[in-house]
Design an enzyme around this catalytic site. Structure first.
Site, PDB file in Angstrom:
ATOM      1  N   HIS A  50       8.771  69.589  26.780  1.00  0.00           N
ATOM      2  CA  HIS A  50       9.083  69.086  28.127  1.00  0.00           C
ATOM      3  C   HIS A  50       7.773  68.882  28.897  1.00  0.00           C
ATOM      4  O   HIS A  50       6.819  69.640  28.726  1.00  0.00           O
ATOM      5  CB  HIS A  50       9.995  70.069  28.860  1.00  0.00           C
TER       6      HIS A  50
ATOM      7  N   GLU B 112      11.345  60.734  29.328  1.00  0.00           N
ATOM      8  CA  GLU B 112      11.343  61.195  30.713  1.00  0.00           C
ATOM      9  C   GLU B 112      10.067  60.735  31.420  1.00  0.00           C
ATOM     10  O   GLU B 112       9.010  61.381  31.289  1.00  0.00           O
ATOM     11  CB  GLU B 112      11.424  62.724  30.767  1.00  0.00           C
TER      12      GLU B 112
END
Ligand code: PGA
Length: 220
Positions: A95, A146
């Site tokens: 992430h 993302e």
């Protein structure tokens, strides 16, 4: 229905009591159709959430938000693949918050992917640019695209731009791709409706059961 993954990334937000309330409320929701729902919970909750999901037969796959790049052993503070596999079928790797706050490199991400794969975990790996895609050692992952400026800002990337970027990803890796960054129930279909997108990764809107349930409903 095409294959859809709707993943909730709770990040570092839930105590045990809060998680129990969330699960209780989620178990009362009605869904006419269900995509694959993946809940990415903090390590401290994996045992409890796994037990709850099993006892109540909730249609949720459980995942961890990170994994050790090492095998079991003397690595204080790390949680290795075998420990995660006890409770989870999924793991989130790379992430952007880990890449920026903990200096996780592509090399580290690849080590984590290797460990997760060796335990048979399904892997969601986050990327925000093409070089991170090129450096991925495996195709056997779900790629979560993302864009940095869309995470936690309320400014989701324009679906047309997402589509173009995902086309570029697919030229490099033959992987399932999902989108993440300020997804809510009003806009989710703009992404899940794209032919090259197979789901979404949801942060802040996954903390509220009603919002997350509406995302699941509207995604289909
Ligand atoms: P957000 O987070 O939905 O709050 O933008 C997404 C993510 O970081 O995975």
């Amino acid at each position: 229905m095409k294959k859809l993954i709707i993943a909730a990334n709770w990040k570092s937000n839930m105590t045990k009591d809060e998680a129990e309330t969330w699960l209780e409320e989620f178990s009362k929701q009605d869904f006419s159709e269900l995509p694959e729902v993946v809940l990415l919970a903090p390590f401290t909750l994996l045992d409890m959430v796994n037990t709850y999901i099993k006892d109540k037969s909730l249609p949720i796959s459980l995942g961890a938000q990170d994994i050790s790049p090492f095998k079991k052993g003397a690595h204080t503070g790390e949680v290795y693949s075998g420990e995660i596999k006890e409770f989870c079928s999924y793991v989130l790797i790379g992430h952007s918050e880990r890449r920026s706050s903990f200096n996780e490199t592509d090399e580290m991400v690849n080590k984590k992917i290797e460990e997760a794969a060796s335990a048979g975990l399904s892997i969601i790996v986050c990327i925000s640019n093409i070089s991170q895609v090129k450096n991925l050692s495996s195709e056997n992952v779900v790629i979560a695209y993302e864009p940095l400026e869309a995470i936690g800002t309320g400014n989701a990337e324009n679906p047309e731009d997402v589509k173009l970027f995902v086309d570029q990803i697919k030229e490099i890796k033959n992987a399932t791709v999902i989108y993440g960054g300020s997804v809510n129930s009003e806009i989710v279909k703009n992404y899940t409706g794209l032919e090259n997108i197979n789901g979404v990764l949801v942060g802040s809107e996954s903390l509220k059961v009603n919002s997350f349930s509406d995302i699941i409903r509207n995604a289909i």
